[in-house]
Scaffold this motif. Sequence first.
Motif, PDB file in Angstrom:
ATOM      1  N   VAL A  34      41.718  36.077  39.734  1.00 56.66           N
ATOM      2  CA  VAL A  34      41.612  36.112  41.196  1.00 56.66           C
ATOM      3  C   VAL A  34      41.158  37.486  41.663  1.00 56.66           C
ATOM      4  O   VAL A  34      40.271  37.606  42.510  1.00 56.66           O
ATOM      5  N   VAL A  35      41.766  38.527  41.119  1.00 54.68           N
ATOM      6  CA  VAL A  35      41.386  39.893  41.502  1.00 54.68           C
ATOM      7  C   VAL A  35      39.906  40.134  41.205  1.00 54.68           C
ATOM      8  O   VAL A  35      39.172  40.684  42.043  1.00 54.68           O
ATOM      9  N   LYS A  36      39.457  39.719  40.046  1.00 54.73           N
ATOM     10  CA  LYS A  36      38.056  39.909  39.673  1.00 54.73           C
ATOM     11  C   LYS A  36      37.125  39.192  40.649  1.00 54.73           C
ATOM     12  O   LYS A  36      36.044  39.699  40.982  1.00 54.73           O
ATOM     13  N   ARG A  37      37.521  38.034  41.122  1.00 50.99           N
ATOM     14  CA  ARG A  37      36.703  37.234  42.035  1.00 50.99           C
ATOM     15  C   ARG A  37      36.732  37.773  43.464  1.00 50.99           C
ATOM     16  O   ARG A  37      35.720  37.796  44.167  1.00 50.99           O
ATOM     17  N   VAL A  38      37.916  38.211  43.906  1.00 51.79           N
ATOM     18  CA  VAL A  38      38.105  38.593  45.305  1.00 51.79           C
ATOM     19  C   VAL A  38      37.736  40.052  45.572  1.00 51.79           C
ATOM     20  O   VAL A  38      37.286  40.395  46.671  1.00 51.79           O
ATOM     21  N   LEU A  39      37.898  40.914  44.582  1.00 50.91           N
ATOM     22  CA  LEU A  39      37.680  42.345  44.805  1.00 50.91           C
ATOM     23  C   LEU A  39      36.293  42.673  45.368  1.00 50.91           C
ATOM     24  O   LEU A  39      36.186  43.508  46.279  1.00 50.91           O
ATOM     25  N   PRO A  40      35.198  42.052  44.887  1.00 50.27           N
ATOM     26  CA  PRO A  40      33.892  42.352  45.491  1.00 50.27           C
ATOM     27  C   PRO A  40      33.820  42.002  46.979  1.00 50.27           C
ATOM     28  O   PRO A  40      33.136  42.690  47.744  1.00 50.27           O
ATOM     29  N   VAL A  41      34.526  40.950  47.389  1.00 57.23           N
ATOM     30  CA  VAL A  41      34.543  40.592  48.808  1.00 57.23           C
ATOM     31  C   VAL A  41      35.306  41.655  49.598  1.00 57.23           C
ATOM     32  O   VAL A  41      34.882  42.076  50.682  1.00 57.23           O
ATOM     33  N   MET A  42      36.434  42.099  49.068  1.00 57.46           N
ATOM     34  CA  MET A  42      37.196  43.152  49.731  1.00 57.46           C
ATOM     35  C   MET A  42      36.378  44.435  49.826  1.00 57.46           C
ATOM     36  O   MET A  42      36.399  45.128  50.858  1.00 57.46           O
ATOM     37  N   GLU A  65      43.047  29.511  36.777  1.00 62.10           N
ATOM     38  CA  GLU A  65      42.912  30.961  36.803  1.00 62.10           C
ATOM     39  C   GLU A  65      44.246  31.680  36.632  1.00 62.10           C
ATOM     40  O   GLU A  65      45.312  31.121  36.896  1.00 62.10           O
ATOM     41  N   SER A  66      44.145  32.941  36.231  1.00 64.64           N
ATOM     42  CA  SER A  66      45.266  33.874  36.236  1.00 64.64           C
ATOM     43  C   SER A  66      45.128  34.779  37.452  1.00 64.64           C
ATOM     44  O   SER A  66      44.114  34.745  38.162  1.00 64.64           O
ATOM     45  N   ALA A  67      46.118  35.631  37.690  1.00 65.93           N
ATOM     46  CA  ALA A  67      46.029  36.598  38.786  1.00 65.93           C
ATOM     47  C   ALA A  67      44.864  37.555  38.559  1.00 65.93           C
ATOM     48  O   ALA A  67      44.163  37.928  39.503  1.00 65.93           O
ATOM     49  N   THR A  72      43.216  33.718  54.123  1.00 69.35           N
ATOM     50  CA  THR A  72      43.056  33.311  52.732  1.00 69.35           C
ATOM     51  C   THR A  72      44.295  32.537  52.291  1.00 69.35           C
ATOM     52  O   THR A  72      44.870  31.785  53.081  1.00 69.35           O
ATOM     53  N   HIS A  73      44.747  32.726  51.069  1.00 72.01           N
ATOM     54  CA  HIS A  73      45.740  31.838  50.465  1.00 72.01           C
ATOM     55  C   HIS A  73      46.829  32.639  49.753  1.00 72.01           C
ATOM     56  O   HIS A  73      46.625  33.804  49.398  1.00 72.01           O
ATOM     57  N   GLY A  74      47.963  31.976  49.523  1.00 68.63           N
ATOM     58  CA  GLY A  74      49.112  32.651  48.950  1.00 68.63           C
ATOM     59  C   GLY A  74      48.841  33.325  47.620  1.00 68.63           C
ATOM     60  O   GLY A  74      49.238  34.470  47.398  1.00 68.63           O
ATOM     61  N   GLY A  75      48.165  32.612  46.712  1.00 68.14           N
ATOM     62  CA  GLY A  75      47.868  33.195  45.408  1.00 68.14           C
ATOM     63  C   GLY A  75      46.967  34.406  45.510  1.00 68.14           C
ATOM     64  O   GLY A  75      47.111  35.375  44.743  1.00 68.14           O
ATOM     65  N   VAL A  76      46.038  34.380  46.438  1.00 70.81           N
ATOM     66  CA  VAL A  76      45.133  35.512  46.650  1.00 70.81           C
ATOM     67  C   VAL A  76      45.907  36.703  47.203  1.00 70.81           C
ATOM     68  O   VAL A  76      45.743  37.846  46.735  1.00 70.81           O
ATOM     69  N   ILE A  77      46.756  36.459  48.196  1.00 73.43           N
ATOM     70  CA  ILE A  77      47.511  37.555  48.818  1.00 73.43           C
ATOM     71  C   ILE A  77      48.435  38.214  47.803  1.00 73.43           C
ATOM     72  O   ILE A  77      48.512  39.448  47.712  1.00 73.43           O
ATOM     73  N   ARG A  78      49.133  37.416  47.002  1.00 80.58           N
ATOM     74  CA  ARG A  78      50.025  37.992  46.000  1.00 80.58           C
ATOM     75  C   ARG A  78      49.246  38.772  44.948  1.00 80.58           C
ATOM     76  O   ARG A  78      49.634  39.879  44.558  1.00 80.58           O
ATOM     77  N   SER A  79      48.148  38.210  44.487  1.00 83.61           N
ATOM     78  CA  SER A  79      47.365  38.874  43.443  1.00 83.61           C
ATOM     79  C   SER A  79      46.774  40.186  43.935  1.00 83.61           C
ATOM     80  O   SER A  79      46.831  41.215  43.241  1.00 83.61           O
ATOM     81  N   MET A  80      46.204  40.184  45.143  1.00 80.10           N
ATOM     82  CA  MET A  80      45.582  41.392  45.665  1.00 80.10           C
ATOM     83  C   MET A  80      46.621  42.440  46.044  1.00 80.10           C
ATOM     84  O   MET A  80      46.398  43.646  45.867  1.00 80.10           O
TER      85      MET A  80
END
Length: 211
Positions: free
Chosen positions: A119-127, A114-116, A142-150
């Motif tokens: 990740v945003v596309k996947r995580v944003l609905p949960v947020m 994945e790209s950042a 959560t995880h480092g890549g998620v935190i940086r991307s969001m």
Amino acid sequence: MRILLIRHGRQNSPLCNVDVPLSEEGRAQADLLGERLKHEGIDVVWSSGLCRAVETADRINEALKVKRVIREDLKEISFGDLEGLADPVIAERFGSFLSQRKKMEQDLPYPGGESAADVVKRVLPVMDEILASGDRTVAVVTHGGVIRSMTAHYLGMELSKTQLLASHLENCGITEFWFREDGTAVLNRFNDYSHLEGKNDLLRSGWSEKR
């Protein structure tokens, strides 16, 4: 609403994104964080479904005793072909990709991963689900890549620049956003790990020295 994005505790393997439990140090990190969060007024603890995040969230919740929610879409960025490999192997096999990524000119997906933006596309609905929950203060393990991307997404940064957001977030560090009623986000703190200060063996710098 306040959302505390928390990186999981240290896992018991140095390999890339393997689904393993916490190390002894990771459990200590989570326990210290749980004690600190007692004073944050947490209403609910969310986490990804990966072992290291679930265990971190559960240990935190031993101190908080609040509702627990697990969402698979909060999992770490997919490193694709890099997953399960050690750092020297990654450097040898994917050196060209890593060099291109360091330039931060494009939001490059990991080979086979994945790209950042993914990740945003996947995580944003949960947020968005969390924001609509009615809770006032939520911890999200959560995880480092998620935190940086969001974080980059909410701050309006180019997603290719996520490496500027501390390439090595501390395990059990806190990144806090306050969301206004109109949905805009304000960053209150980033990578706050004061609960680990003075405990070198629990910091990434101490772990690097051991390795």
